[in-house]
Design an enzyme around this catalytic site. Structure first.
Site, mmCIF file in Angstrom:
data_model
loop_
_atom_site.group_PDB
_atom_site.id
_atom_site.type_symbol
_atom_site.label_atom_id
_atom_site.label_comp_id
_atom_site.label_asym_id
_atom_site.label_seq_id
_atom_site.Cartn_x
_atom_site.Cartn_y
_atom_site.Cartn_z
ATOM 1 N N HIS A 126 -9.960 2.306 0.027
ATOM 2 C CA HIS A 126 -8.529 2.033 0.169
ATOM 3 C C HIS A 126 -8.036 1.534 -1.185
ATOM 4 O O HIS A 126 -8.308 0.400 -1.579
ATOM 5 C CB HIS A 126 -8.294 0.988 1.253
ATOM 6 C CG HIS A 126 -6.859 0.825 1.631
ATOM 7 N ND1 HIS A 126 -5.813 1.169 0.797
ATOM 8 C CD2 HIS A 126 -6.271 0.359 2.773
ATOM 9 C CE1 HIS A 126 -4.671 0.927 1.391
ATOM 10 N NE2 HIS A 126 -4.917 0.431 2.591
ATOM 11 N N HIS A 180 -2.637 7.837 6.648
ATOM 12 C CA HIS A 180 -3.034 6.616 5.948
ATOM 13 C C HIS A 180 -4.529 6.365 6.167
ATOM 14 O O HIS A 180 -5.252 6.077 5.225
ATOM 15 C CB HIS A 180 -2.196 5.440 6.441
ATOM 16 C CG HIS A 180 -2.323 4.224 5.590
ATOM 17 N ND1 HIS A 180 -1.903 4.189 4.279
ATOM 18 C CD2 HIS A 180 -2.832 2.993 5.863
ATOM 19 C CE1 HIS A 180 -2.144 2.981 3.774
ATOM 20 N NE2 HIS A 180 -2.698 2.244 4.706
ATOM 21 N N CYS A 210 0.801 -1.228 0.000
ATOM 22 C CA CYS A 210 0.000 0.000 0.000
ATOM 23 C C CYS A 210 0.834 1.278 0.000
ATOM 24 O O CYS A 210 0.273 2.375 -0.103
ATOM 25 C CB CYS A 210 -0.955 -0.001 1.186
ATOM 26 S SG CYS A 210 -2.052 -1.431 1.202
#
Length: 365
Positions: free
Chosen positions: A293, A257, A127
């Site tokens: 996400h 995040h 990620c």
């Protein structure tokens, strides 16, 4: 490092300012997305205009082609310019859902079909891949290896990713609520973003901002679960500030995040408490409630969001955030945009495998 072009492709659209206005209005692109498989949640943030049954490899291409063209156009560059080096980040892209034929082939296809003269470099660090692609491009320019780099990340929704996150228990059964007292997991999305980096501008184009520091760390705690102490985030933030020659008091805004999982949100809360204490109070925002996400695209999308926040002097409300989790140390925008002071912007990404990256960005002078 100058940023002369940027563009994104998100669940809220692809027009840079139009998507930014939607974020400021609190809109979200999360909606029901059909699946033939049992999932913990049938909601996701899909890119508009892409058919649900589109081949995953082609989906990856279509997701990235639009913002790549747009970023180059804003920078006043042609794709065939021999000075360009494309650096691409992704988690697994379409690789989990198609026969293994090399994780880098989609990038080579993207470059050749758009007319880029050179084969791209590929980064796959879970990620944080989008942020790490930006970091690699900047390092190549600083080292004198490249003159102009087009950097970014692309990731798409696929059945394997949705099944994987359902099995891991990282997917929320309800909704993505970054830093909310009721947070219970993430929701997947797809997207892409690109930025054009160059060091010495000798062309008639107005810079959009600057990348002035990069910091990275890895906790090596496990394949998916991060170190619960938050020390890795602290190290990445401090390294980025050191590279930029700045301190915590210079930071006006942080794009966290903000995955909405209790573990990740708790880690960021601890890390920001340690890194900033009471010496400074930058505003923290997050975009995953709106974009989902987006895995390997996350860092590139969030770099664009930080630059827009610095440009406009305000950040959008965090979609899904109603009641701030206990103990969070810094201001969070709930329900409406929050103003920010002039200063430095940070983008923090946390990936599976312990990959943690922080980008330090400034608005154009």
């Amino acid at each position: 490092m100058l940023i002369t072009g940027m563009a994104w492709n998100t669940a809220l659209g692809a027009d840079t300012d139009g998507v930014w206005r939607a974020l400021l209005a609190g809109q979200s692109g999360v909606a029901p997305v059909a699946s033939a498989y049992p999932l913990r949640n049938d909601r996701a943030a899909a890119l508009p205009g892409l058919p649900a049954d589109l081949d995953p490899v082609r989906r990856q291409f279509e997701a990235g082609a639009k913002p790549l063209r747009a970023a180059l156009a804003e920078a006043g560059l042609e794709p065939a310019d021999p000075r360009l080096r494309l650096v691409l980040g992704t988690s697994y892209g379409a690789h989990l859902d198609v026969p293994p034929d090399g994780l880098d082939l989609w990038g080579a296809t993207l470059a050749s079909e758009l007319g880029l003269a050179r084969r791209p470099l590929m980064v796959s660090t879970a990620c944080s891949a989008g942020s790490d692609a930006i970091a690699v491009g900047a390092a190549l320019i600083d080292a004198g290896e490249e003159e102009i780099c087009v950097v970014g990340g692309v990731d798409v929704l696929t059945p394997a990713k949705r099944l994987g996150h359902s099995a891991l228990g990282t997917m929320s059964p309800t909704a993505l609520r970054s830093f909310d007292a009721a947070h219970d997991g993430t929701i997947l999305g797809e997207g892409a973003a690109f930025l054009v980096l160059e060091k010495d501008l000798d062309r008639r184009v107005r810079p959009l901002g600057r990348l002035i520091g990069v910091g990275a760390a890895n906790d090596a705690a496990g394949p998916t679960a991060p170190d619960p102490s938050g020390d890795t985030v602290v190290r990445a933030v401090r390294a980025a500030l050191a590279a930029a020659g700045r301190n915590t008091g210079d930071v006006a805004v942080i794009n966290a995040h903000g995955s909405g999982t209790p573990v990740n949100d708790d880690i960021e809360s601890l890390a920001f408490t340690t890194a900033f204490g009471e010496a400074a109070a930058p505003v923290v925002f997050a975009t995953k409630g709106a974009f989902g996400h987006t895995l390997g695209a996350t860092g590139a999308l969030e770099a664009v969001a930080v630059l827009l926040a610095l440009r406009d002097g305000r950040v959008p409300p965090i979609a899904g955030l109603e009641t701030v989790m206990p103990g969070f140390p810094l201001p969070l925008p709930t329900g409406a945009p929050l103003p920010i002071t002039a200063g430095l912007g940070l983008s923090v990404t946390i990936g599976f495998g312990g990959f943690t990256t922080c980008l330090a960005l400034e608005a154009a002078a």
